[in-house]
Design a protein around this motif. Structure first.
Motif, PDB file in Angstrom:
ATOM      1  N   LEU A   1     -16.820  53.024 -15.718  1.00 45.99           N
ATOM      2  CA  LEU A   1     -17.426  53.102 -17.046  1.00 45.99           C
ATOM      3  C   LEU A   1     -18.391  51.939 -17.262  1.00 45.99           C
ATOM      4  N   VAL A   2     -17.994  50.748 -16.842  1.00 49.88           N
ATOM      5  CA  VAL A   2     -18.875  49.574 -16.954  1.00 49.88           C
ATOM      6  C   VAL A   2     -20.129  49.776 -16.108  1.00 49.88           C
ATOM      7  N   GLU A   3     -19.971  50.293 -14.912  1.00 49.08           N
ATOM      8  CA  GLU A   3     -21.134  50.511 -14.040  1.00 49.08           C
ATOM      9  C   GLU A   3     -22.075  51.574 -14.607  1.00 49.08           C
ATOM     10  N   ALA A   4     -21.525  52.602 -15.243  1.00 56.86           N
ATOM     11  CA  ALA A   4     -22.373  53.610 -15.882  1.00 56.86           C
ATOM     12  C   ALA A   4     -23.169  52.980 -17.017  1.00 56.86           C
ATOM     13  N   ALA A   5     -22.514  52.128 -17.805  1.00 56.63           N
ATOM     14  CA  ALA A   5     -23.210  51.434 -18.895  1.00 56.63           C
ATOM     15  C   ALA A   5     -24.272  50.491 -18.337  1.00 56.63           C
ATOM     16  N   ARG A   6     -23.934  49.811 -17.243  1.00 55.82           N
ATOM     17  CA  ARG A   6     -24.899  48.890 -16.605  1.00 55.82           C
ATOM     18  C   ARG A   6     -26.146  49.642 -16.139  1.00 55.82           C
ATOM     19  N   ALA A   7     -25.952  50.783 -15.504  1.00 53.95           N
ATOM     20  CA  ALA A   7     -27.080  51.549 -14.970  1.00 53.95           C
ATOM     21  C   ALA A   7     -27.973  52.086 -16.094  1.00 53.95           C
ATOM     22  N   VAL A   8     -27.370  52.659 -17.124  1.00 54.06           N
ATOM     23  CA  VAL A   8     -28.178  53.236 -18.198  1.00 54.06           C
ATOM     24  C   VAL A   8     -28.879  52.152 -19.012  1.00 54.06           C
TER      25      VAL A   8
ATOM     26  N   VAL B   1     -19.375  48.605 -23.144  1.00 58.84           N
ATOM     27  CA  VAL B   1     -20.662  48.142 -23.666  1.00 58.84           C
ATOM     28  C   VAL B   1     -21.073  46.940 -22.837  1.00 58.84           C
ATOM     29  N   ILE B   2     -22.339  46.908 -22.407  1.00 64.19           N
ATOM     30  CA  ILE B   2     -22.813  45.805 -21.580  1.00 64.19           C
ATOM     31  C   ILE B   2     -24.173  45.311 -22.058  1.00 64.19           C
ATOM     32  N   ALA B   3     -24.344  43.995 -22.001  1.00 62.30           N
ATOM     33  CA  ALA B   3     -25.621  43.374 -22.364  1.00 62.30           C
ATOM     34  C   ALA B   3     -25.800  42.117 -21.525  1.00 62.30           C
ATOM     35  N   ASP B   4     -27.026  41.672 -21.414  1.00 59.24           N
ATOM     36  CA  ASP B   4     -27.347  40.436 -20.696  1.00 59.24           C
ATOM     37  C   ASP B   4     -27.274  39.289 -21.695  1.00 59.24           C
TER      38      ASP B   4
ATOM     39  N   SER C   1      -5.966  52.780 -30.583  1.00 57.85           N
ATOM     40  CA  SER C   1      -5.534  52.293 -29.274  1.00 57.85           C
ATOM     41  C   SER C   1      -6.562  52.512 -28.163  1.00 57.85           C
ATOM     42  N   VAL C   2      -7.684  53.147 -28.470  1.00 56.12           N
ATOM     43  CA  VAL C   2      -8.715  53.397 -27.455  1.00 56.12           C
ATOM     44  C   VAL C   2      -9.184  52.071 -26.866  1.00 56.12           C
ATOM     45  N   PRO C   3      -9.136  51.950 -25.536  1.00 49.82           N
ATOM     46  CA  PRO C   3      -9.579  50.696 -24.913  1.00 49.82           C
ATOM     47  C   PRO C   3     -11.098  50.558 -24.937  1.00 49.82           C
ATOM     48  N   VAL C   4     -11.537  49.332 -25.172  1.00 45.60           N
ATOM     49  CA  VAL C   4     -12.957  49.000 -25.183  1.00 45.60           C
ATOM     50  C   VAL C   4     -13.140  47.805 -24.264  1.00 45.60           C
ATOM     51  N   VAL C   5     -14.072  47.916 -23.328  1.00 44.35           N
ATOM     52  CA  VAL C   5     -14.399  46.773 -22.478  1.00 44.35           C
ATOM     53  C   VAL C   5     -15.823  46.349 -22.803  1.00 44.35           C
ATOM     54  N   LEU C   6     -15.966  45.070 -23.116  1.00 44.44           N
ATOM     55  CA  LEU C   6     -17.262  44.473 -23.415  1.00 44.44           C
ATOM     56  C   LEU C   6     -17.630  43.634 -22.203  1.00 44.44           C
ATOM     57  N   ALA C   7     -18.851  43.806 -21.704  1.00 41.09           N
ATOM     58  CA  ALA C   7     -19.231  43.163 -20.452  1.00 41.09           C
ATOM     59  C   ALA C   7     -20.578  42.477 -20.550  1.00 41.09           C
ATOM     60  N   THR C   8     -20.759  41.495 -19.673  1.00 42.12           N
ATOM     61  CA  THR C   8     -22.068  40.875 -19.500  1.00 42.12           C
ATOM     62  C   THR C   8     -22.600  41.314 -18.146  1.00 42.12           C
ATOM     63  N   THR C   9     -23.889  41.193 -17.955  1.00 40.65           N
ATOM     64  CA  THR C   9     -24.478  41.607 -16.686  1.00 40.65           C
ATOM     65  C   THR C   9     -24.051  40.704 -15.534  1.00 40.65           C
TER      66      THR C   9
END
Length: 139
Positions: free
Chosen positions: A9-16, A78-81, A103-111
């Motif tokens: 899921l993180v990689e899909a967000a990163r690509a888009v 969700v991912i942002a630089d 309870s839905v999991p959310v992962v917040l990521a940086t590039t």
């Protein structure tokens, strides 16, 4: 979220994220939503010279999910630089809560790979819901 599913899921967000339209801020955000069917719906932020008229990545992913005929969120990424993970804005937190349980999991990521794990309930305590609109005596 299982590690492999979370990473996908993180990689899909990163690509888009690369498709974001951000000529003013240069701040690209990507979002990916997985539904119970296993489908992944993507969104990016889309800016407009009239700033309030832009669209957040999370709202775009929700719109894609609804357009595909789905209506429940199972997981979000969700991912942002940025130096630290970026949380959805207040409006997007409410939009996410419309389609997902607390309870839905959310992962917040940086590039650069930093991850922060949370849930919809942690992002939006005291969520406004349909139950607030019910009146006594109405079913």
């Amino acid at each position: 979220m299982a590690d492999e599913m979370e990473q996908a899921l993180v990689e899909a967000a990163r690509a888009v994220r690369e498709n974001a339209y951000v000529p003013y801020s240069q701040f690209k955000v990507g979002a990916a939503i997985r539904t119970p069917s296993g489908a992944v719906h993507l969104g990016v932020n889309v800016e407009n010279v009239a700033y309030p008229e832009g669209t957040c990545a999370e709202a775009g992913a929700i719109a894609a999910m609804v357009a595909a005929g789905e209506g429940r969120i199972e997981a979000v990424a969700v991912i942002a630089d940025s130096p630290q993970p970026v949380s959805p804005c207040g409006g997007c937190r409410q939009k996410l809560a419309e389609f997902g349980e607390g309870s839905v999991p959310v992962v917040l990521a940086t590039t650069d790979g930093t991850l922060q794990r949370t849930t919809l309930a942690e992002l939006l305590p005291g969520v406004f819901s349909q139950a607030h609109m019910e009146r006594a005596g109405r079913g």
